[in-house]
Design an enzyme around this catalytic site. Sequence first.
Site, PDB file in Angstrom:
ATOM      1  N   ASP A  64     -11.635  14.812   5.882  1.00  0.00           N
ATOM      2  CA  ASP A  64     -11.381  13.442   5.424  1.00  0.00           C
ATOM      3  C   ASP A  64     -11.620  12.396   6.517  1.00  0.00           C
ATOM      4  O   ASP A  64     -11.591  11.191   6.241  1.00  0.00           O
ATOM      5  CB  ASP A  64      -9.921  13.300   4.943  1.00  0.00           C
ATOM      6  CG  ASP A  64      -9.638  14.148   3.717  1.00  0.00           C
ATOM      7  OD1 ASP A  64     -10.516  14.209   2.832  1.00  0.00           O
ATOM      8  OD2 ASP A  64      -8.562  14.756   3.645  1.00  0.00           O
ATOM      9  N   ASP A  88      -5.651  14.333   4.248  1.00  0.00           N
ATOM     10  CA  ASP A  88      -4.868  15.082   5.229  1.00  0.00           C
ATOM     11  C   ASP A  88      -5.710  16.058   6.027  1.00  0.00           C
ATOM     12  O   ASP A  88      -5.199  16.757   6.891  1.00  0.00           O
ATOM     13  CB  ASP A  88      -3.722  15.838   4.549  1.00  0.00           C
ATOM     14  CG  ASP A  88      -4.225  16.937   3.597  1.00  0.00           C
ATOM     15  OD1 ASP A  88      -5.439  16.934   3.276  1.00  0.00           O
ATOM     16  OD2 ASP A  88      -3.412  17.784   3.183  1.00  0.00           O
ATOM     17  N   ASP A 120      -7.647  12.678  -1.769  1.00  0.00           N
ATOM     18  CA  ASP A 120      -7.993  14.076  -1.944  1.00  0.00           C
ATOM     19  C   ASP A 120      -7.045  14.667  -2.983  1.00  0.00           C
ATOM     20  O   ASP A 120      -6.017  14.067  -3.316  1.00  0.00           O
ATOM     21  CB  ASP A 120      -7.845  14.793  -0.592  1.00  0.00           C
ATOM     22  CG  ASP A 120      -8.551  16.136  -0.567  1.00  0.00           C
ATOM     23  OD1 ASP A 120      -9.179  16.489  -1.580  1.00  0.00           O
ATOM     24  OD2 ASP A 120      -8.472  16.814   0.460  1.00  0.00           O
TER      25      ASP A 120
END
Length: 779
Positions: free
Chosen positions: A536, A532, A300
């Site tokens: 996700d 995180d 990410d």
Amino acid sequence: MQPIADAFEGLSSAEAEKRAANGQANAMPRQRENGVLDILRRNVLTLFNLLNLWLAALLFWVGSHRDMLFLGVVISNTLIGVIQELRAKRTHDRLQLLSEGRVRVLRDGAECRLPPQELVLGDVALLSRGDQVPADAQVLSGLAHVDESLLTGESEPVHKRPGDSLYSGSFLVGGSVTVRLTAVGAQSYAGQLQQAARKVRRPSSELMRDMRRIIRWVSILILPIGIGMFLKQYFTMDVDLQGAVTKTVASMLGMIPEGLILLTSVSLAAGVVKLGGSNALVNELFGIETLARTDVVCMDKTGTLTSGEMTLEETLPLNGASQDEIAACLGALLGAFSDETTTTRALAAAYPIGGEKPAAAVPFSSARKWSAGYWKALGTVALGAPERLACGEALEMAQAQAAQGRRVLMLARTAEALDGEALPDGLVPMALLCLRDTLRPNVQKTVRYFGQQNVTLKVISGDSPLTASHAAMAAGVPGAGRMVDVSLLSGEKDYAALSREYTVFGRVSPEDKRGLIEALKADGHGVAMVGDGVNDIPALKAADCSIAMAGGSDAACRVAQICLLNADFDVLPQIVLEGRRVINNITRASSLFLVKNIFSLLLSVLLLALPFVYPFAPIQLTLISALTIGVPSFVLALQPSRDRVRGSFLRNVITRALPGGVCTAALIIPLMAFSNRLGFSTETVSTLSTLIAGYSGMVALFLTCLPLNPLRGALVALMTAVFAVAVLFFPQVFYLVSIAGKQWTILAGAAVLAPAVQVGLGALVRQAGNGRPAATHPA
């Protein structure tokens, strides 16, 4: 607990206990605990331990007590495994405790702090800046700016007021609110995502899969061969009961890779302890292995490449505004509101905050996209999105800056007063404030490392593709200019084609992230996912290796194989190197185990057809195993090794072990075939076989240790010396007899042939292996 004065008293303790008992606690789905009893059962109640105990019982029954020495190796191996896994568990538990947070809750009209899993439906919680929302909730009072990037990927904070909903996994970046929990545990947004992710099957460990294959093959072969060996020697070779049992036990012991599973567990557990020193919490042992095999890392943007903080890069004055005017107006506006966000912190770091309160003010909201205040001396000052405050040339300048991946705010001013929550006419743009996401420290160094290791990086973000692309460029991600807005793609998405063509993916949903991960895996890549957020979780579960950054979603940390407690992206190279060390050394050491297993299997199968007695006693094989396999394997397993893990574990191990195993069997079979013609007694054949097998094992150890370093060279020399001492000074213990005449000639010939045969066979095996089609990894 300190009593507090508040209109919301919260639940009573009795009501909270009742709701918890009714299944309304904030308990998220967890993996099965790895307790002390699990560790003991896994190390003690193994197939090979039970088989070893059964063989020892047979030896005890026939009175061959000396040959039961191998039990000492079995017991010590088991103790080492238990101690090392308990040590790893202590490290894991300590780090897990450090990662847990507590929530301020009202119970019985008083404030207390509880772990998130002890909250229940209807609890009243007090949240302030920096707190993570523990469950879905509704705002009862207060105002806050909430970062929902862990849910949506969008890094722009959202303004929340009474009546608004909060979702588990989001963070307060400013303000404070009192909330009531409306959905907990598996019913919350984070819980539903985690439950959906549980339907995604976790990729299995290649190492463990191949280990199970070896165990299965040995389990299928060992009992029929052992029974056949006993029947043949007792009924057709006229060997007495004690001799037949002893020889049969020796043949079966030779086929048992008794320390192989232990070696794997100890090596991985040692890796867990070592990584714990870098504050990397390993939730699954084999996460170390899968990261070592990774050739694509997906990540990410927010919280991984970037820290989540903003930096004011440049202030561009407009319409002749001076820096002093800009500082006075911006400082006054920053001082008008108490809420603190990443944007206001970045601006406050560059401009002093004013102290004069405005006569009227309108706070920022995600719907308005601006905030404003009115002062008699300054007039109305507004700060917000350029498209809401200006048009024409100033807006075009702002759009040009935004095209460079910056977040652009406009400062504007007018002498007119605020009219309720509407902007007055006559706003004149004063400045463009150009901000950028702050990269994590050392992120460029980590990105360079992965590039040097030929690991492809992909950025998969819920943020805009332009912002994600520029952050990736700043971090040095190769191909960061190849970006796509996934939300604009209509119809069924071809994730395979997208994953091959683009490096940066923006506006990606949780389902899109998982689809991209699965497409990369289907193309033959080993894929790691670093994230995180709650959004996700599906991708983390689908990846071969999942890594969560602590400080994000607790649910993401729970499902990930590895959690970086310091949220330090720079730790990843250490984890990769540790994984490579563990897997390469397990491969190197495992080949030593299979050398003995291969020659014992070949010898046993051939002797079922040939009219010879099995040449080894159990204690002789214990000596050979301890010095050519047992001690060396554990030393080698802890050696540094930075080479990238390639190919199949099982194929690599067999390729390394086959030359040594075949060579040993090929040297002993002719000795047995000509022993009667040469007039050798059974004891002499047993002695010569032990010496040849020991020497051939030392040659295999030497070749395994190449290239030699001081430690590996000392290891080979020490094992050879100990073997010589055992043979020369304790021959009676190991049933060895003196040799003379032609027997020395045979040993000299074996000494010359063993290294030549092993090197030659090794070259042939490698050549045959290189001729096979290799797995392809499309770019």
